[in-house]
Design an enzyme around this catalytic site. Structure first.
Site, short mmCIF file in Angstrom:
data_model
loop_
_atom_site.label_atom_id
_atom_site.label_comp_id
_atom_site.label_asym_id
_atom_site.label_seq_id
_atom_site.Cartn_x
_atom_site.Cartn_y
_atom_site.Cartn_z
N HIS A 48 -12.05 1.53 10.66
CA HIS A 48 -11.81 0.73 9.44
C HIS A 48 -10.96 -0.47 9.84
CE1 HIS A 48 -10.81 0.53 4.91
NE2 HIS A 48 -10.30 -0.56 5.47
N HIS A 98 -10.30 -4.89 9.29
CA HIS A 98 -10.55 -6.20 8.65
C HIS A 98 -10.37 -7.29 9.70
CE1 HIS A 98 -10.46 -4.54 4.54
NE2 HIS A 98 -9.60 -3.69 5.06
N LYS A 103 -19.90 0.03 2.29
CA LYS A 103 -18.56 0.21 1.75
C LYS A 103 -18.56 0.13 0.24
CE LYS A 103 -14.08 0.52 1.67
NZ LYS A 103 -13.01 -0.20 2.37
N HIS A 123 -13.44 3.32 -0.73
CA HIS A 123 -12.04 3.01 -1.11
C HIS A 123 -11.74 3.88 -2.33
CE1 HIS A 123 -8.42 0.35 -1.42
NE2 HIS A 123 -8.41 0.96 -2.59
N HIS A 153 -8.86 5.45 4.56
CA HIS A 153 -7.39 5.36 4.48
C HIS A 153 -6.77 6.29 3.44
CE1 HIS A 153 -8.69 2.65 1.33
NE2 HIS A 153 -8.83 1.62 2.12
N ASP A 176 -7.25 0.14 9.28
CA ASP A 176 -7.13 -0.73 8.10
C ASP A 176 -6.23 -1.91 8.41
OD1 ASP A 176 -7.60 -1.67 5.57
OD2 ASP A 176 -6.14 -0.36 4.60
C1 NCD Z 1 -7.22 -4.70 2.58
C2 NCD Z 1 -7.46 -6.19 2.77
O1 NCD Z 1 -6.48 -6.94 2.84
O2 NCD Z 1 -8.61 -6.60 2.86
N1 NCD Z 1 -5.87 -4.51 2.14
C3 NCD Z 1 -5.14 -3.38 2.26
O3 NCD Z 1 -4.02 -3.33 1.73
N2 NCD Z 1 -5.58 -2.34 2.92
C4 NCD Z 1 -8.21 -4.13 1.63
C5 NCD Z 1 -8.28 -2.62 1.64
O4 NCD Z 1 -8.68 -2.02 2.61
O5 NCD Z 1 -7.92 -2.03 0.61
ZN ZN Z 2 -9.19 -1.83 4.38
#
Ligand code: NCD
Ligand code: ZN
Length: 344
Positions: A13, A15, A99, A136, A174, A247
């Site tokens: 996971h 970003h 997702k 999520h 998460h 995450d």
């Molecule tokens: C994530 C993001 O910034 O894209 N933020 C987070 O707090 N984890 C989005 C997510 O995974 O919920």
């Molecule tokens: Zn995330």
């Protein structure tokens, strides 16, 4: 123990964002990880197979030369997702998972799902073709306290989806609660759960005591200490249900240190050192490989990485407080403890 050799880990996971931010953060993950499930919550989101293919190219272009890192792409599920396009992208090996964001649950989730009945045909198709759904797991009902939103989601949304769509493979992303860990553990082989690095380290006091600490704010928000301990027990148990999904979610400092600060902790830079420290504290260093390198690929029916990394124990590891990006500085997660394990 002063040295630990494990299969190269994966991040289930992650970003990576786009543009300048992508160029700055992709090398941070590529340094230690072999593969990562790439979150599709760009603006606009990655909705079609063609968009996933284009995003994948941009990620590959942002990697340092010779990086041994494979982005595993996902589609962002909307109420208009075309099951045929999804199935084609999956059959072509273009996407690894889909997702599900409940609309409004987190950063860039406005195009997510409001009415779960509307996506039922897509979920049935995914069950048929064996495409996992990454969830999520938080309700967005304003009446539900933010600290209860994960537990309520399990009862109101997740369990009904799993009952009405047998065979659908689901990853609870998460997880932050004992309820989440317990539900995942009892869900059989079609249910897995990722746990982040930061949720093994912080509880809600770290966000709120002694002044508000925006760099510890993420979603799902960290809960009480009993939940952090339940997550540590799950991650270090060796149970194949649980695997690493950092995450890691970069936002620039001005967007975090703000009257309405963005959710997300950036852990790509120091995750493996933090995890080794946590697993050592739990007397579970021998299970770090299962959590970071073996259980994830097993759930996704992929081979573990052939390559290995070596973690060496020594003097506290130095890592930057911030990384520079073309969009501005991004603060690296501070685990508030010295880290003795370095990846060599
Ligand atoms: C994530 C993001 O910034 O894209 N933020 C987070 O707090 N984890 C989005 C997510 O995974 O919920
Ligand atoms: Zn995330």
């Amino acid at each position: 123990m002063t040295q630990l050799v494990i299969r190269r880990p994966d991040d289930w996971h992650l970003h990576l964002r786009d543009g300048e931010m992508l160029r700055a953060v992709a090398p941070e993950s590529a340094r230690h990880f072999g593969r990562a499930i790439i979150m599709p919550n760009l603006v606009p989101p990655v909705v079609t197979g063609a968009e996933a293919a284009a995003y994948r190219e941009r990620i590959l272009a942002a990697l340092p030369e010779g990086a041994a890192f494979t982005p595993l792409m996902t589609l962002y599920l909307t109420e208009d997702t075309d099951p045929d396009d999804l199935a084609r992208a999956h059959a072509d090996g273009l996407i690894t998972a889909v997702k599900l964001y409940p609309a409004g649950a987190t950063t860039n989730s406005a195009s997510g799902v409001r009415d779960f009945d509307k996506v039922r045909p897509v979920l049935e198709r995914m069950a048929e073709i064996g495409c996992p759904l990454c969830v999520h797991g938080e309700v967005t009902d304003q009446a539900i306290d933010i600290f209860d939103r994960e537990a309520v989601f399990i009862d109101r949304v997740l369990d009904p989806i799993r009952t009405t769509t047998p065979g659908l493979r689901v990853v609870m992303e998460h997880i932050t609660t004992k309820q989440g860990a317990d539900y995942a553990r009892s869900g059989g082989p079609d249910l897995g759960a990722t746990i982040t690095t930061h949720h093994l380290v912080i509880n809600r006091n770290h966000i709120l005591v002694g002044g508000i600490k925006p760099h510890y704010y993420c979603l799902p928000v960290a809960k009480r200490e009993e939940h952090r301990l339940a997550l540590r027990a799950a991650a270090t148990s060796g149970d194949p249900t649980f695997f690493l999904g950092t995450d890691s979610a970069p936002h620039t400092d001005p967007l975090k240190e703000n009257a309405c600060g963005c959710a997300g902790c950036f852990t790509a830079t120091n995750t493996m050192s933090i995890l080794a420290e946590v697993f050592e504290q739990e007397n579970a260093l021998d299970r770090l490989e299962a959590f970071a390198s073996l259980n994830g690929p097993a759930f996704y029916k992929l081979p573990a990485n052939d390559a290995t990394i070596t973690l060496t124990r020594g003097a506290p590891v130095a890592y930057p407080d911030k990384i520079d990006t073309g969009d501005g500085p991004v603060t690296v997660f501070d685990p508030m403890m010295p880290l003795h394990w370095r990846v060599t």
